[in-house]
Design a protein around this motif. Structure first.
Motif, PDB file in Angstrom:
ATOM      1  N   ALA A 136       0.739  -1.178   0.179  1.00 52.00           N
ATOM      2  CA  ALA A 136      -0.046  -0.013   0.076  1.00 52.00           C
ATOM      3  C   ALA A 136       0.846   1.541   0.052  1.00 52.00           C
ATOM      4  CB  ALA A 136      -0.912  -0.211   1.124  1.00 52.00           C
ATOM      5  N   ASN A 137       2.097   1.092   0.510  1.00 50.08           N
ATOM      6  CA  ASN A 137       2.784   2.250   0.758  1.00 50.08           C
ATOM      7  C   ASN A 137       3.909   2.550  -0.004  1.00 50.08           C
ATOM      8  OD1 ASN A 137       1.286   3.725   3.070  1.00 50.08           O
ATOM      9  ND2 ASN A 137       1.589   1.722   3.982  1.00 50.08           N
ATOM     10  N   CYS A 138       4.740   1.580  -0.674  1.00 53.32           N
ATOM     11  CA  CYS A 138       5.881   1.664  -1.170  1.00 53.32           C
ATOM     12  C   CYS A 138       5.792   2.118  -2.683  1.00 53.32           C
ATOM     13  CB  CYS A 138       6.720   0.412  -1.048  1.00 53.32           C
ATOM     14  SG  CYS A 138       6.923  -0.014   0.730  1.00 53.32           S
ATOM     15  N   PRO A 139       6.996   2.401  -3.232  1.00 55.86           N
ATOM     16  CA  PRO A 139       6.997   2.596  -4.641  1.00 55.86           C
ATOM     17  C   PRO A 139       6.608   1.332  -5.389  1.00 55.86           C
ATOM     18  CG  PRO A 139       9.076   3.447  -3.741  1.00 55.86           C
ATOM     19  CD  PRO A 139       8.590   2.559  -2.488  1.00 55.86           C
ATOM     20  N   PRO A 140       6.060   1.483  -6.619  1.00 57.07           N
ATOM     21  CA  PRO A 140       5.772   0.493  -7.359  1.00 57.07           C
ATOM     22  C   PRO A 140       6.929  -0.702  -7.712  1.00 57.07           C
ATOM     23  CG  PRO A 140       5.211   2.479  -8.514  1.00 57.07           C
ATOM     24  CD  PRO A 140       6.122   2.953  -7.523  1.00 57.07           C
ATOM     25  N   GLY A 141       6.609  -1.853  -7.671  1.00 59.94           N
ATOM     26  CA  GLY A 141       7.386  -2.800  -7.584  1.00 59.94           C
ATOM     27  C   GLY A 141       8.255  -3.156  -6.458  1.00 59.94           C
ATOM     28  N   PHE A 142       8.419  -2.283  -5.718  1.00 60.77           N
ATOM     29  CA  PHE A 142       9.327  -2.593  -4.497  1.00 60.77           C
ATOM     30  C   PHE A 142       8.748  -3.671  -3.612  1.00 60.77           C
ATOM     31  CE2 PHE A 142      10.613  -2.018  -0.224  1.00 60.77           C
ATOM     32  CZ  PHE A 142      11.780  -2.050  -0.321  1.00 60.77           C
ATOM     33  N   ALA A 143       7.335  -3.543  -3.120  1.00 59.16           N
ATOM     34  CA  ALA A 143       6.851  -4.370  -2.236  1.00 59.16           C
ATOM     35  C   ALA A 143       6.822  -5.891  -3.079  1.00 59.16           C
ATOM     36  CB  ALA A 143       5.149  -4.035  -1.780  1.00 59.16           C
ATOM     37  N   ALA A 144       6.648  -6.081  -4.240  1.00 61.36           N
ATOM     38  CA  ALA A 144       6.427  -7.258  -4.992  1.00 61.36           C
ATOM     39  C   ALA A 144       7.992  -7.940  -4.754  1.00 61.36           C
ATOM     40  CB  ALA A 144       5.963  -7.075  -6.466  1.00 61.36           C
ATOM     41  N   ARG A 161      -3.074 -13.781  -0.057  1.00 61.90           N
ATOM     42  CA  ARG A 161      -3.317 -12.530  -1.081  1.00 61.90           C
ATOM     43  C   ARG A 161      -4.681 -12.179  -0.752  1.00 61.90           C
ATOM     44  NH1 ARG A 161       0.448 -11.544  -4.685  1.00 61.90           N
ATOM     45  NH2 ARG A 161       2.246 -13.238  -4.823  1.00 61.90           N
ATOM     46  N   ARG A 162      -5.700 -13.100  -0.256  1.00 58.31           N
ATOM     47  CA  ARG A 162      -7.239 -12.653  -0.040  1.00 58.31           C
ATOM     48  C   ARG A 162      -6.949 -11.504   1.191  1.00 58.31           C
ATOM     49  NH1 ARG A 162     -10.512 -13.239   3.876  1.00 58.31           N
ATOM     50  NH2 ARG A 162      -9.150 -14.629   4.892  1.00 58.31           N
ATOM     51  N   ARG A 163      -6.368 -12.156   2.066  1.00 59.43           N
ATOM     52  CA  ARG A 163      -6.283 -10.973   3.375  1.00 59.43           C
ATOM     53  C   ARG A 163      -5.568  -9.743   3.103  1.00 59.43           C
ATOM     54  NH1 ARG A 163      -4.373 -15.787   5.306  1.00 59.43           N
ATOM     55  NH2 ARG A 163      -2.434 -14.965   6.235  1.00 59.43           N
ATOM     56  N   ALA A 164      -4.363  -9.922   2.728  1.00 57.54           N
ATOM     57  CA  ALA A 164      -3.424  -8.769   2.159  1.00 57.54           C
ATOM     58  C   ALA A 164      -4.407  -7.690   1.256  1.00 57.54           C
ATOM     59  CB  ALA A 164      -2.353  -8.785   1.317  1.00 57.54           C
ATOM     60  N   ALA A 165      -5.080  -8.341   0.415  1.00 53.48           N
ATOM     61  CA  ALA A 165      -5.823  -7.198  -0.615  1.00 53.48           C
ATOM     62  C   ALA A 165      -6.839  -6.682   0.326  1.00 53.48           C
ATOM     63  CB  ALA A 165      -6.676  -8.378  -1.644  1.00 53.48           C
ATOM     64  N   PHE A 166      -7.588  -7.227   1.343  1.00 57.17           N
ATOM     65  CA  PHE A 166      -8.367  -6.235   2.167  1.00 57.17           C
ATOM     66  C   PHE A 166      -7.786  -5.082   2.846  1.00 57.17           C
ATOM     67  CE2 PHE A 166     -10.143  -5.991   6.185  1.00 57.17           C
ATOM     68  CZ  PHE A 166     -11.413  -5.199   5.980  1.00 57.17           C
ATOM     69  N   TYR A 167      -6.524  -5.603   3.490  1.00 58.58           N
ATOM     70  CA  TYR A 167      -5.964  -4.655   4.389  1.00 58.58           C
ATOM     71  C   TYR A 167      -5.434  -3.472   3.390  1.00 58.58           C
ATOM     72  CZ  TYR A 167      -5.116  -8.847   7.315  1.00 58.58           C
ATOM     73  OH  TYR A 167      -5.408  -9.659   8.223  1.00 58.58           O
ATOM     74  N   VAL A 168      -5.186  -3.813   2.181  1.00 63.17           N
ATOM     75  CA  VAL A 168      -4.781  -2.563   1.241  1.00 63.17           C
ATOM     76  C   VAL A 168      -6.101  -1.746   1.042  1.00 63.17           C
ATOM     77  CG1 VAL A 168      -3.987  -1.991  -1.131  1.00 63.17           C
ATOM     78  CG2 VAL A 168      -2.621  -3.850   0.366  1.00 63.17           C
TER      79      VAL A 168
END
Length: 206
Positions: A136-144, A161-168
């Motif tokens: 949610a907070n980092c530059p594009p590509g860094f988190a991935a 991924r389901r849970r992370a998508a909700f938190y985002v």
């Protein structure tokens, strides 16, 4: 909480230029954190929460009064989907940073990990929470790239991924809930606009 000064630049200032060594070291740091025995964290009085029921439900309910009809309907529906999918009740419980924005991850002049700061929101909770904060907070590509380097329990969790998508998706709820006293309420208004935009995007996608 107090700690020694750490000389470094926030990763968000690096944009897309984060070196591979830094990405690997952040992934390793998260792996190490999530491997800390939960009993050790409990002995230090680190709070333990079910993020869905004990954190997000009361926070979302408190925010509804500030939202327009479409925003209220969207966040209530999104939260209901999250809970119906299992919420975070079945997630692993590990020590998490709890506020892992890229402003809290510092890089040295040589492009290595200098430190991770601001541990005041540390929890025993779902490890996907830390991964979502990076997304949610980092530059594009860094988190991935960090998630690729990460080898903790969320890596092997098919539901992560389901849970992370909700938190985002629910990130603006924090702005609405806590932003009333920040910059004369401007932070709350920013969160309200973000929720309205996400509700509009969800409507268009149907």
């Amino acid at each position: 909480m107090a700690y020694d000064y750490i000389d470094g630049v926030p990763v968000r200032a690096l944009g897309r230029a984060a070196p591979s060594a830094l990405v690997r070291e952040v992934g390793e740091a998260l792996t190490t954190l999530h491997a800390v025995p939960v009993d050790e964290a409990r002995a230090l009085s680190v709070p333990e929460l079910d993020l869905g029921e004990e954190l997000y439900r009361p926070m979302i309910e408190a925010c509804l009064i500030h939202l327009g009809p479409r925003g209220r309907a969207w966040i209530e529906e999104r939260f209901a989907e999250f809970i119906e999918g299992g919420g975070s009740a079945g997630a692993p419980r590990v020590p998490v940073h709890g506020d892992l924005g890229c402003g809290h991850v510092l890089a040295s002049d040589s492009g290595r990990l200098a430190g991770i700061i601001d541990w005041g929101d540390a929890l025993i909770a779902d490890p996907a929470y830390d991964l979502a904060a990076l997304l949610a907070n980092c530059p594009p590509g860094f988190a991935a790239r960090v998630i690729d380097a990460y080898e903790g329990p969320a890596k092997r969790d098919p539901d992560m991924r389901r849970r992370a998508a909700f938190y985002v998706d629910a990130l603006p709820v924090w702005q609405v809930h806590f932003g009333g006293d920040i910059d004369g309420g401007a932070e709350r208004e920013a969160g309200m606009r973000r929720i309205a935009a996400r509700a509009a995007a969800a409507t268009r996608a149907r």
